[in-house]
Design a protein around this motif. Structure first.
Motif, PDB file in Angstrom:
ATOM      1  N   VAL A  52      53.245  21.504  39.357  1.00 28.01           N
ATOM      2  CA  VAL A  52      53.009  22.743  38.614  1.00 28.01           C
ATOM      3  C   VAL A  52      52.065  22.538  37.429  1.00 28.01           C
ATOM      4  O   VAL A  52      51.333  23.456  37.065  1.00 28.01           O
ATOM      5  N   GLU A  53      52.059  21.349  36.832  1.00 27.09           N
ATOM      6  CA  GLU A  53      51.124  21.103  35.720  1.00 27.09           C
ATOM      7  C   GLU A  53      49.686  21.186  36.205  1.00 27.09           C
ATOM      8  O   GLU A  53      48.830  21.781  35.555  1.00 27.09           O
ATOM      9  N   CYS A  54      49.414  20.589  37.368  1.00 27.26           N
ATOM     10  CA  CYS A  54      48.077  20.638  37.951  1.00 27.26           C
ATOM     11  C   CYS A  54      47.722  22.077  38.335  1.00 27.26           C
ATOM     12  O   CYS A  54      46.591  22.522  38.117  1.00 27.26           O
ATOM     13  N   MET A  55      48.680  22.802  38.881  1.00 27.69           N
ATOM     14  CA  MET A  55      48.436  24.199  39.254  1.00 27.69           C
ATOM     15  C   MET A  55      48.066  25.032  38.023  1.00 27.69           C
ATOM     16  O   MET A  55      47.121  25.812  38.065  1.00 27.69           O
ATOM     17  N   ARG A  56      48.831  24.845  36.943  1.00 29.67           N
ATOM     18  CA  ARG A  56      48.530  25.600  35.716  1.00 29.67           C
ATOM     19  C   ARG A  56      47.152  25.237  35.164  1.00 29.67           C
ATOM     20  O   ARG A  56      46.405  26.110  34.723  1.00 29.67           O
ATOM     21  N   ALA A  57      46.819  23.953  35.193  1.00 33.95           N
ATOM     22  CA  ALA A  57      45.503  23.520  34.708  1.00 33.95           C
ATOM     23  C   ALA A  57      44.394  24.108  35.581  1.00 33.95           C
ATOM     24  O   ALA A  57      43.369  24.566  35.071  1.00 33.95           O
ATOM     25  N   TRP A  58      44.606  24.100  36.890  1.00 29.79           N
ATOM     26  CA  TRP A  58      43.622  24.650  37.823  1.00 29.79           C
ATOM     27  C   TRP A  58      43.403  26.137  37.544  1.00 29.79           C
ATOM     28  O   TRP A  58      42.278  26.614  37.468  1.00 29.79           O
ATOM     29  N   LEU A  59      44.505  26.871  37.388  1.00 30.72           N
ATOM     30  CA  LEU A  59      44.400  28.313  37.154  1.00 30.72           C
ATOM     31  C   LEU A  59      43.815  28.631  35.779  1.00 30.72           C
ATOM     32  O   LEU A  59      43.149  29.654  35.618  1.00 30.72           O
ATOM     33  N   ALA A  60      44.036  27.752  34.811  1.00 29.16           N
ATOM     34  CA  ALA A  60      43.402  27.947  33.499  1.00 29.16           C
ATOM     35  C   ALA A  60      41.901  27.722  33.603  1.00 29.16           C
ATOM     36  O   ALA A  60      41.105  28.438  32.983  1.00 29.16           O
ATOM     37  N   ARG A  61      41.507  26.743  34.400  1.00 27.84           N
ATOM     38  CA  ARG A  61      40.079  26.429  34.569  1.00 27.84           C
ATOM     39  C   ARG A  61      39.387  27.435  35.480  1.00 27.84           C
ATOM     40  O   ARG A  61      38.243  27.795  35.279  1.00 27.84           O
ATOM     41  N   PHE A  62      40.108  27.906  36.503  1.00 25.33           N
ATOM     42  CA  PHE A  62      39.562  28.864  37.476  1.00 25.33           C
ATOM     43  C   PHE A  62      40.466  30.098  37.526  1.00 25.33           C
ATOM     44  O   PHE A  62      41.226  30.287  38.485  1.00 25.33           O
ATOM     45  N   PRO A  63      40.419  30.947  36.514  1.00 20.36           N
ATOM     46  CA  PRO A  63      41.354  32.084  36.427  1.00 20.36           C
ATOM     47  C   PRO A  63      41.201  33.112  37.554  1.00 20.36           C
ATOM     48  O   PRO A  63      42.116  33.893  37.800  1.00 20.36           O
ATOM     49  N   HIS A  64      40.097  33.107  38.254  1.00 18.41           N
ATOM     50  CA  HIS A  64      39.885  34.073  39.332  1.00 18.41           C
ATOM     51  C   HIS A  64      40.071  33.443  40.708  1.00 18.41           C
ATOM     52  O   HIS A  64      39.598  33.974  41.708  1.00 18.41           O
ATOM     53  N   TYR A  65      40.780  32.312  40.742  1.00 16.30           N
ATOM     54  CA  TYR A  65      41.043  31.644  42.013  1.00 16.30           C
ATOM     55  C   TYR A  65      41.741  32.623  42.961  1.00 16.30           C
ATOM     56  O   TYR A  65      42.651  33.354  42.568  1.00 16.30           O
ATOM     57  N   ASP A  66      41.330  32.632  44.218  1.00 15.45           N
ATOM     58  CA  ASP A  66      41.864  33.557  45.209  1.00 15.45           C
ATOM     59  C   ASP A  66      43.219  33.061  45.714  1.00 15.45           C
ATOM     60  O   ASP A  66      43.296  32.208  46.601  1.00 15.45           O
TER      61      ASP A  66
ATOM     62  N   LEU B 146      53.477  33.570  40.856  1.00 16.60           N
ATOM     63  CA  LEU B 146      53.727  34.949  40.455  1.00 16.60           C
ATOM     64  C   LEU B 146      53.204  35.218  39.050  1.00 16.60           C
ATOM     65  O   LEU B 146      52.665  36.297  38.781  1.00 16.60           O
ATOM     66  N   ASP B 147      53.345  34.241  38.160  1.00 19.15           N
ATOM     67  CA  ASP B 147      52.787  34.385  36.811  1.00 19.15           C
ATOM     68  C   ASP B 147      51.266  34.531  36.857  1.00 19.15           C
ATOM     69  O   ASP B 147      50.670  35.165  35.996  1.00 19.15           O
ATOM     70  N   ALA B 148      50.657  33.940  37.896  1.00 19.43           N
ATOM     71  CA  ALA B 148      49.201  34.012  38.051  1.00 19.43           C
ATOM     72  C   ALA B 148      48.787  35.252  38.857  1.00 19.43           C
ATOM     73  O   ALA B 148      47.652  35.364  39.277  1.00 19.43           O
ATOM     74  N   ARG B 149      49.723  36.155  39.078  1.00 20.45           N
ATOM     75  CA  ARG B 149      49.475  37.434  39.740  1.00 20.45           C
ATOM     76  C   ARG B 149      49.307  37.332  41.256  1.00 20.45           C
ATOM     77  O   ARG B 149      48.565  38.111  41.860  1.00 20.45           O
ATOM     78  N   ALA B 150      49.987  36.381  41.872  1.00 21.23           N
ATOM     79  CA  ALA B 150      49.984  36.338  43.342  1.00 21.23           C
ATOM     80  C   ALA B 150      50.725  37.563  43.848  1.00 21.23           C
ATOM     81  O   ALA B 150      51.693  38.018  43.239  1.00 21.23           O
ATOM     82  N   ASN B 151      50.272  38.097  44.954  1.00 25.49           N
ATOM     83  CA  ASN B 151      50.893  39.279  45.538  1.00 25.49           C
ATOM     84  C   ASN B 151      52.225  38.894  46.176  1.00 25.49           C
ATOM     85  O   ASN B 151      52.249  38.125  47.136  1.00 25.49           O
TER      86      ASN B 151
END
Length: 103
Positions: free
Chosen positions: A20-34, A63-68
């Motif tokens: 989850v740490e890597c996921m959060r870092a990835w989403l912070a770096r790429f906020p529009h990741y699909d 879900l916090d990153a707005r996944a459907n």
């Protein structure tokens, strides 16, 4: 291109292994990741895979990153139809928001 596939795979692998740490870092770096990206013929969205693996922390990050949440519907059906319950499944399912789409 092949490099695009590898970029997407990095996030998918992080989610598969519960990093989850890597996921959060990835989403912070790429906020529009699909988050709905599906690789291959039998691909499924990352949220669906996370629910199938009963990884509540990964589900929460997604879900916090707005996944459907609808992306998890197939996984919920599979989990609920198993003859042998998955011990962490109830906790994982409880992470999903309540919605009229589920009823």
């Amino acid at each position: 291109a092949a490099s695009d596939v590898y970029k997407r795979q990095a996030f998918i692998f992080a989610s598969m292994f519960g990093n989850v740490e890597c996921m959060r870092a990835w989403l912070a770096r790429f906020p529009h990741y699909d988050l709905a990206y599906q690789h291959g013929v039998a691909g499924s969205p990352v949220l669906n895979r996370a629910v199938l693996s009963s990884s509540a922390p990964v589900v929460r990050v997604l879900l916090d990153a707005r996944a459907n949440p609808q992306a998890a519907m197939v996984a919920v059906l599979i989990i609920c139809s198993r003859k042998r319950p998955i011990p962490t499944a109830a906790r994982t399912i409880s992470c999903l928001p309540s919605s009229s789409a589920w009823t």
